[in-house]
Design an enzyme around this catalytic site. Structure first.
Site, short mmCIF file in Angstrom:
data_model
loop_
_atom_site.label_atom_id
_atom_site.label_comp_id
_atom_site.label_asym_id
_atom_site.label_seq_id
_atom_site.Cartn_x
_atom_site.Cartn_y
_atom_site.Cartn_z
N ASP A 37 -33.94 0.81 -28.47
CA ASP A 37 -34.66 1.43 -27.35
C ASP A 37 -36.08 0.72 -27.39
OD1 ASP A 37 -34.08 4.24 -25.50
OD2 ASP A 37 -36.20 3.44 -25.52
N ASN A 94 -27.45 10.52 -20.55
CA ASN A 94 -28.04 11.41 -19.61
C ASN A 94 -27.55 10.96 -18.22
OD1 ASN A 94 -29.96 12.62 -21.11
ND2 ASN A 94 -31.36 10.98 -21.36
N THR A 102 -33.02 7.64 -16.36
CA THR A 102 -33.99 6.85 -15.67
C THR A 102 -33.50 5.43 -15.53
OG1 THR A 102 -34.93 6.10 -17.89
CG2 THR A 102 -36.04 8.04 -16.82
N HIS A 105 -27.60 2.67 -15.45
CA HIS A 105 -26.58 1.81 -16.05
C HIS A 105 -26.02 2.72 -17.46
CE1 HIS A 105 -24.63 -2.03 -17.36
NE2 HIS A 105 -24.42 -1.22 -18.47
N HIS A 107 -25.37 4.60 -20.64
CA HIS A 107 -25.79 4.16 -21.93
C HIS A 107 -25.57 5.32 -22.87
CE1 HIS A 107 -29.49 5.05 -19.56
NE2 HIS A 107 -29.81 5.68 -20.54
#
Ligand code: 5GP
Ligand code: ZN
Length: 121
Positions: A37, A94, A102, A105, A107
């Protein structure tokens, strides 16, 4: 993958998964890639990202659950390879604004390497 679809063509995680941005993968599987990340929230913070575009978990259709299963499988492999089995780790996704998504796509965040914040909400 349909690169004529503007969503897929422009999506940041589609582009990373295609290797267009030079992001280093810490692991790969048939259906997913794993990379660090950009703004880590734990000593180890990886993203497990399907090669195929899904806007979020809710967008996975009945034919595609093997992709999500493969993502969770890859998360455990990365957790093992990065020494997280002893202390433990967290895998979360999320989906939608209330959850703070945010990047649209699908993840999974893999977090570990130290004591994580208690609570999930
Ligand atoms: P979300 O908030 O959607 O659950 O998580 C998106 C995550 O993607 C955030 O933790 C953010 O730091 C990470 N991220 C956003 N853009 C990039 C990028 O270009 N590269 C990497 N490696 N991570 C990114
Ligand atoms: Zn995408």
């Amino acid at each position: 993958m349909n690169l004529n679809d503007p969503v897929v063509a422009d999506c940041i995680f589609c582009r990373i998964a295609r290797g267009e941005l030079g992001t280093e993968f810490v692991a790969e599987s048939e259906h997913n890639v794993a990379f660090r990340d950009l703004h880590p929230q734990a000593p180890v913070h990886m993203l497990i990202v399907p090669r195929q575009h899904f806007a979020a978990l809710r967008a996975v259709t009945s034919d595609d659950w093997h992709v999500a299963a493969d993502a969770l499988s890859l998360a455990t492999r990365v957790a093992s390879e990065y020494g997280l089995y002893e202390g433990g780790y967290r895998v979360i996704t999320n989906d939608g604004p209330d959850a703070g998504q945010t990047v649209p796509h699908l993840h999974f965040h893999l977090l570990g390497g130290g004591q994580l914040q208690a609570g999930l909400g």
